[in-house]
Design an enzyme around this catalytic site. Structure first.
Site, PDB file in Angstrom:
ATOM      1  N   GLY A 150     -16.344  44.674 -93.207  1.00 53.72           N
ATOM      2  CA  GLY A 150     -14.898  44.811 -93.331  1.00 53.72           C
ATOM      3  C   GLY A 150     -14.216  44.291 -92.085  1.00 53.72           C
ATOM      4  O   GLY A 150     -14.855  44.000 -91.072  1.00 53.72           O
ATOM      5  N   GLY A 166     -10.110  44.490 -90.050  1.00 60.34           N
ATOM      6  CA  GLY A 166      -8.768  45.050 -90.122  1.00 60.34           C
ATOM      7  C   GLY A 166      -8.015  44.699 -88.869  1.00 60.34           C
ATOM      8  O   GLY A 166      -8.460  43.844 -88.086  1.00 60.34           O
ATOM      9  N   PHE A 216      -7.716  46.100 -86.181  1.00 61.91           N
ATOM     10  CA  PHE A 216      -8.392  46.367 -84.933  1.00 61.91           C
ATOM     11  C   PHE A 216      -9.492  45.355 -84.632  1.00 61.91           C
ATOM     12  O   PHE A 216      -9.801  45.084 -83.486  1.00 61.91           O
ATOM     13  CB  PHE A 216      -8.977  47.786 -84.986  1.00 61.91           C
ATOM     14  CG  PHE A 216      -9.779  48.163 -83.784  1.00 61.91           C
ATOM     15  CD1 PHE A 216      -9.153  48.630 -82.643  1.00 61.91           C
ATOM     16  CD2 PHE A 216     -11.160  48.041 -83.790  1.00 61.91           C
ATOM     17  CE1 PHE A 216      -9.893  48.977 -81.529  1.00 61.91           C
ATOM     18  CE2 PHE A 216     -11.903  48.386 -82.668  1.00 61.91           C
ATOM     19  CZ  PHE A 216     -11.271  48.851 -81.542  1.00 61.91           C
ATOM     20  N   VAL A 254     -15.757  45.026 -88.697  1.00 65.49           N
ATOM     21  CA  VAL A 254     -16.695  46.125 -88.856  1.00 65.49           C
ATOM     22  C   VAL A 254     -18.041  45.597 -89.354  1.00 65.49           C
ATOM     23  O   VAL A 254     -18.099  44.851 -90.340  1.00 65.49           O
ATOM     24  CB  VAL A 254     -16.160  47.173 -89.850  1.00 65.49           C
ATOM     25  CG1 VAL A 254     -17.104  48.369 -89.915  1.00 65.49           C
ATOM     26  CG2 VAL A 254     -14.756  47.620 -89.467  1.00 65.49           C
ATOM     27  N   ASP A 306      -2.015  57.757 -90.622  1.00 66.47           N
ATOM     28  CA  ASP A 306      -2.293  56.522 -91.358  1.00 66.47           C
ATOM     29  C   ASP A 306      -3.209  56.800 -92.544  1.00 66.47           C
ATOM     30  O   ASP A 306      -4.226  56.148 -92.743  1.00 66.47           O
ATOM     31  CB  ASP A 306      -2.904  55.485 -90.413  1.00 66.47           C
ATOM     32  CG  ASP A 306      -2.755  54.064 -90.968  1.00 66.47           C
ATOM     33  OD1 ASP A 306      -2.011  53.885 -91.961  1.00 66.47           O
ATOM     34  OD2 ASP A 306      -3.383  53.141 -90.419  1.00 66.47           O
TER      35      ASP A 306
END
Ligand SMILES: *[C@@H]1O[C@H](CO)[C@@H](O)[C@H](O)[C@H]1NC(C)=O
Ligand SMILES: *[C@@H]1O[C@H](CO)[C@@H](O)[C@H](O)[C@H]1NC(C)=O
Ligand SMILES: *[C@@H]1O[C@H](CO)[C@@H](O)[C@H](O)[C@H]1NC(C)=O
Ligand SMILES: *[C@@H]1O[C@H](CO)[C@@H](O)[C@H](O)[C@H]1NC(C)=O
Ligand SMILES: *[C@@H]1O[C@H](CO)[C@@H](O)[C@H](O)[C@H]1NC(C)=O
Ligand SMILES: *[C@@H]1O[C@H](CO)[C@@H](O)[C@H](O)[C@H]1NC(C)=O
Length: 827
Positions: A500, A502, A504, A507, A617
C-alpha cells in the site's frame, strides 16, 4: 386449575434442582407424618415413621395451646427434653451436612420454653452452649460427618432442667461446598501449621447471610432453603451505595459459583458505588459492618460477586478490604469469572477478629487499575460463618510477645488473617516499614502469580499483573529497530512487497528475524515531511495497546529514515472488502463483527487512558482486518490527546479526510471525541451501502455518502440503497438498529451524538438481533425511545480471547447523553 398445575410444576422443577442424598426433616413434638413447609415434608418425631430418630433420654412432646394460624406448622409443637437426649441420623453420604435447628418458644401448662437453657452437640462437637431462645430462632451449622451416624445431643443446663427444640433439618451439602485444600495464611509459622486444617473439617455456624442490594429471600426462594436478608442495615454510609439489579438470570460457568452456592436472586442484585450523586467524586469505599461475637472468633467470610454493572468486560476493577486490611487487590471479575459478564463467582476469606472488636467490616472500593472516569466496585452477597470449634492456638513462645506478626502492620490494630494475597500485602507492608522504602515497583509491577487458596469458586490463579495493560510481545520500550533489520525484513524494500501507499509513504510487507510478520511503513527517505505525524504515532501507540488497535512493533529513525513497523494485517483495509476490489463480499454478520471490533478499539482509544485520545482520521482505509477478519483501528498519525477534565475540546487546525469530516469540527475547529463518532457513522453507512464516502462521479445529491444515506434513512427507505450483496441477508430489526445508530453518529452537533460506548452497545444489539442471541437487559439504563430494550451485551468469545488489555467502558455521562439523544428526534 391449569394455571395452578403449571405453577406447581414450575415449583417442583425449581425446587427439585438440588436433591440432598441425606435429607432428614423432623417436626419435633408432632405426631403428624408429614407437615409441609415450603414444599418440604417434615416428619413428626411422635409419629410411627419419625419416632426412630429419638434415642434414650427423657422427653415429652408439647403442643402450643395458642398457636396462631399464620405461624409455620412445625412451630406449633415442640419437644421438651428433660435429660440428656439425642436425635440420631443414619448418614449415607459422608461429608459436610447442613444442620438447622429451629427453636420457637411458647408457653404451655407445664413449661415456658423461653426459660429452657441448654447445650447442643453434634457428634460430640459443641454447637451451642448455655443457649436459650425467647423468640423464634433458627440456628444453622455446617458439620462434617465422617462416620455413618450423626448424633445431635441436647443437654439441659442444671438451672433450667430442660432443653427444647421445634424442628431439625439435617441434609447433605452440595459437593465441594467448601473447597478443601484451604490454606489459610497466618503469618507466623506456628499458626500456619495450626491452620493447616481444612475448612470442611470446621464446624461453621452461619452468623450472617445477606443478599446485598436485594430483598429478603426466604427458604422458598433458595436452593438450600436458606434465608438471605437485605444489607441496608449493615451499610455504614447508606448514600455511598446504589442498588444495581438485572432481570436476567446469571451466566453460571463451570468452575464458578453454582445455584446451590447462592440462588439467582443473590447474583441478580448488588450494591455499587453511588458515584452519580451529583458529583464525579468517586474515590470512596462502600463499607458494611456485620456484628459478630466480640470474643476473638475465627470466621469464614464468603463474598459473592456477579458483574451485572458493566456493559463490557474489563471495565470493573476493585479492591476488597476486610477489617481495614487489603484482602484482595485489583479484583478483575472479567478474568475470575471466565470472561463472561454476569457470571457468578465467590471468594472465601478466613478472618480472625481481635478480641473486643465486635464487627467484621467489609469494604469494596475502586482499584487504581480502573479507568479514572468510571471507577466502580460491587458486592452481591455476604455470608459470615463462625468457626465453632476453632480453638485459638496457645501463644507461640516467640520473643516478640507472641503476637501475630501481621498485627503490627495492619492499620487500626484490627487483626485480619486471610488469603495469601493478604499475607502478601502484609509482608510487603512490613517490609516497607522495616526496610527503607526502596522503590514503588513492588506495588505496580506484577507480583508473582499467587495461588488463591480456597479462592472462591475455583482454585483460581490470580496474577496481579493480568489486569495491567501488558507491554505486549515486544515491550513498550524496546521499540527501536535497526535499519539493517528492516532492509533484511523487506528484501531491501522490494517493490514486490509493497502492500500500500499513502500520504506518509509506502507500506511493505516484511518478516522480522524472529519470523514475525510486519507491515513496514516507510516515509519518503530524506524528506522530513510528516515528522509530527510520525512522532505522534509512536507516542500514541507505544502508550496504548488493545486487541482492536493495530499495534506498533517498532520504528526506525536512522539515516534520516522515518519508518514505522506494525503488526501485519493479512486482509488489509476494510474498504477493500467493501468495494473496488475483487475480494468476496463480506456477510452482514462479518460486517457487524468488524464494526463492533472497530468501535471497541475506538472506544478504548477515547476512554482507555486518563486523557483519552481522539483519532481524527477514522475511515474505512484506517480500519484493517487480520487473517481472521478481526478489525483493528490503524493510523494514529493525526491523533490528539483528548481534552483535559475541565476543558471540553481541543482547538486545532482542521485535519482529517474529506467525506468523513465532522461538520461541527470543520466550523468551529474544536475537536472532541464526537468528531471520531461522526466519522465512524460515515464508515457505518459505507459498510452498509458499499460505496465511498465521497464519489465525485455520482449525481450531485449522491456525491456525499453521509448526506445521501441520511436522506434515505429519514425516508425510512435505507433498505433501498444497501449493498446488493446484502439483499435478503439482513434481518429488518438489525438493519433498523444499525441504521439508527449510524444516523445518531451523524448528528449535526457533537452533543447529540452518542459516545463510542453507546455505539458499541447498539452495534452489539444489532448483531444480536441478527443472530438471535438473546439481548441482555439492564434495568438501570433509560429505555430506548421506541421501547426497545437498551443494550447490554455479553461479549462473544472471539471478541474476548486474547484481549488482555482493559477495555474502557462508557463514561459517566454516556447514558444520559444517549437517552437525551434518543428522546430528541431532531438531528
Ligand atoms: C394467645 O395469644 C394472644 C395474642 O397473640 C394473647 O393475647 C393471649 O394472651 C395468648 N393466650 C395464651 C394462653 O397465651
Ligand atoms: C430475649 O433475650 C435477650 C437476652 O437474652 C434480650 O436482650 C431480649 O430483649 C429478649 N427479647 C424478648 C422479646 O424478650
Ligand atoms: C484436608 O483435606 C485433604 C483432602 O481432602 C486431606 O488430604 C487432608 O488430610 C485434610 N487435612 C486435614 C488436616 O484434615
Ligand atoms: C420469595 O418467596 C416468597 C414466598 O415465601 C415470595 O412471596 C417472593 O416473591 C419470593 N421472592 C423472590 C425474589 O422470588
Ligand atoms: C449524596 O447526596 C446526599 C444528598 O445530596 C448527601 O447527603 C450525601 O452525603 C451524598 N453522598 C455521597 C457519598 O456523596
Ligand atoms: C478503603 O478502605 C481501606 C481500608 O480501610 C483504605 O485503606 C482505603 O484507603 C479506602 N479507600 C478509599 C478510596 O477511601
Amino acid at each position: 386449575m391449569g394455571a395452578r398445575l403449571f405453577l406447581l410444576l414450575l415449583f417442583l422443577t425449581t425446587s427439585s434442582a438440588f436433591t440432598p442424598q441425606d435429607n432428614f426433616l423432623i417436626s419435633c413434638g408432632s405426631d403428624s407424618s408429614s407437615e409441609v413447609v415450603y414444599n418440604r415434608h417434615f416428619i413428626g418425631d411422635s409419629s410411627d415413621k419419625g419416632s426412630s430418630f429419638l434415642s434414650q433420654g427423657k422427653s415429652s412432646s408439647l403442643k402450643n395451646p395458642n398457636s396462631s394460624s399464620n405461624s409455620a406448622v412445625i412451630y406449633s409443637t415442640a419437644r421438651v427434653l428433660t435429660s440428656a437426649s439425642s436425635y440420631n441420623f443414619n448418614i449415607k453420604k459422608l461429608g459436610t451436612h447442613l444442620v438447622r435447628l429451629h427453636f420457637s418458644p411458647f408457653t404451655s401448662r407445664n413449661y415456658d420454653l423461653k426459660n429452657g437453657k441448654f447445650g447442643v452437640y453434634a457428634n460430640g462437637i459443641s454447637l451451642l452452649t448455655i443457649f436459650s431462645a425467647n423468640v423464634t430462632v433458627v440456628k444453622e451449622f455446617f458439620v462434617m460427618v465422617d462416620r455413618d451416624e450423626l448424633e445431635i445431643l441436647f443437654t439441659p443446663d442444671d438451672d433450667s432442667d430442660f432443653a427444647f427444640v421445634s424442628a431439625i433439618e439435617v441434609f447433605s451439602a452440595p459437593k465441594d461446598f467448601f473447597i478443601d485444600s484451604v490454606g489459610i495464611a497466618l503469618i507466623s509459622p506456628q499458626e500456619i501449621s495450626e491452620f493447616k486444617q481444612n475448612i470442611s473439617n470446621q464446624v461453621l455456624e452461619t452468623v450472617h447471610r445477606v443478599n446485598v442490594g436485594g430483598l429478603l429471600l426466604t427458604p422458598f426462594n433458595d436452593t438450600l432453603w436458606r434465608t438471605w436478608i437485605p444489607d441496608e442495615n449493615f451499610l455504614v454510609i447508606k448514600s455511598a451505595a446504589k442498588v444495581a439489579r438485572t432481570s436476567d438470570p446469571p451466566n453460571y460457568q463451570q468452575g464458578g459459583a453454582t445455584r446451590e452456592v447462592a440462588p439467582d436472586n443473590v447474583y441478580m442484585t448488588a450494591q455499587q458505588m453511588n458515584v452519580y450523586n451529583g458529583s464525579l467524586v468517586n474515590h470512596f469505599n462502600i463499607t458494611w459492618d456485620f456484628p459478630v461475637s466480640s470474643e476473638g472468633a475465627m470466621h469464614l467470610v464468603r463474598l459473592h460477586f456477579c458483574d451485572i454493572v458493566s456493559v463490557s468486560l474489563n471495565m470493573l476493577y476493585f479492591n476488597i478490604y476486610i477489617n481495614g486490611a487489603t484482602a484482595y487487590k485489583d479484583v478483575d471479575l472479567s478474568v475470575l469469572a471466565f470472561r463472561r459478564l454476569a457470571s457468578p463467582y465467590y471468594i472465601d476469606f478466613v478472618v480472625k477478629n481481635m478480641r473486643g472488636s465486635g464487627v467484621v467490616r467489609i469494604s469494596v472500593g475502586p482499584s487504581d487499575l480502573s479507568n479514572t472516569m468510571k471507577k466502580n466496585a460491587i458486592l452481591n452477597g455476604v455470608e459470615i460463618m463462625r468457626m465453632v470449634n476453632y480453638v485459638p492456638p496457645s501463644p507461640p513462645k516467640s520473643n516478640n510477645g507472641g503476637k501475630w506478626i501481621v498485627s503490627g502492620c495492619v492499620v487500626g490494630g484490627v487483626l485480619m488473617l486471610s488469603l495469601a494475597v493478604v499475607t502478601f500485602v502484609a509482608i510487603l507492608r512490613c517490609k516497607k516499614r522495616k526496610q527503607k522504602p526502596k522503590t514503588r515497583r513492588a506495588e505496580s509491577t506484577g507480583w508473582p502469580s499467587l495461588r488463591v487458596f480456597g479462592g472462591g469458586s475455583s482454585h483460581a490463579t490470580i496474577s496481579q499483573g493480568t489486569a495491567l495493560a501488558s507491554p505486549g510481545p515486544y515491550g513498550y520500550y524496546g521499540l527501536k529497530i535497526p535499519f539493517s533489520d528492516l532492509q533484511l525484513a523487506t528484501d531491501n524494500f522490494d517493490k514486490n512487497l509493497i502492500v500500500g501507499s499513502g500520504g506518509f509513504g509506502t507500506v511493505y510487507k516484511g518478516v522480522l528475524k524472529d519470523d514475525i510478520k510486519v507491515a513496514v511503513k516507510r516515509g519518503v527517505p530524506g524528506s522530513r515531511q510528516g515528522l509530527p505525524e510520525f512522532q505522534t504515532e509512536i507516542t500514541v501507540l507505544s502508550k496504548i495497546r488493545h486487541h482492536h488497535l493495530v499495534s506498533l512493533v517498532g520504528y526506525c529513525e536512522e539515516q534520516s529514515e522515518m519508518i514505522l513497523v506494525y503488526e501485519y494485517m493479512e486482509k488489509g483495509p476494510l474498504r477493500n472488502h467493501l468495494y473496488g476490489s475483487n475480494s468476496p463480499p463480506l456477510s452482514w454478520k462479518q460486517r457487524l463483527e468488524i464494526c463492533i471490533g472497530a468501535a471497541r478499539g475506538l472506544h478504548y482509544l477515547h476512554t482507555g487512558s486518563a486523557q483519552g485520545v481522539i483519532h481524527r482520521d477514522i475511515k474505512s482505509t484506517n480500519i484493517l482486518l487480520d487473517e481472521n477478519c478481526v478489525a483493528k483501528v490503524a493510523d494514529f498519525g493525526l491523533s490528539k490527546s483528548g481534552p483535559c477534565l475541565d476543558e471540553t475540546h481541543v482547538s486545532t487546525g482542521v485535519k482529517g479526510s474529506f467525506g468523513y469530516l465532522d461538520p461541527e469540527y470543520f466550523r468551529r475547529q474544536q475537536l472532541t471525541d464526537k468528531s471520531d463518532v461522526y466519522s465512524f457513522g460515515v464508515v457505518l453507512f459505507e459498510v452498509l451501502c458499499a460505496r465511498p464516502a465521497v464519489d465525485p462521479l455520482l449525481n450531485r445529491e449522491q456525491v456525499n455518502l453521509a448526506e445521501w444515506a441520511m436522506e434515505w434513512h429519514k425516508k425510512g427507505m435505507i433498505n433501498e440503497i444497501i449493498d446488493p450483496n446484502l439483499m435478503g441477508q439482513i434481518k429488518p430489526n438489525s438493519l433498523k438498529k444499525f441504521g439508527k445508530t449510524a444516523e445518531k453518529c451523524l448528528a449535526e452537533y457533537g452533543v447529540d451524538r452518542p459516545t463510542m460506548g453507546d455505539v458499541l452497545w447498539n452495534l452489539e444489539y444489532a448483531y444480536q438481533l441478527q443472530t438471535n442471541e438473546r439481548p441482555r437487559e439492564e434495568e438501570q439504563q433509560a429505555t430506548d425511545g421506541d421501547g426497545e430494550a437498551p443494550v447490554v451485551v455479553p461479549l462473544r468469545r472471539e471478541d474476548i480471547d486474547g484481549d488482555r488489555d482493559y477495555d474502557g467502558g462508557s463514561d459517566i455521562s454516556t447514558s444520559r447523553v444517549f437517552s437525551q439523544l434518543l428522546t430528541n428526534e431532531g438531528r
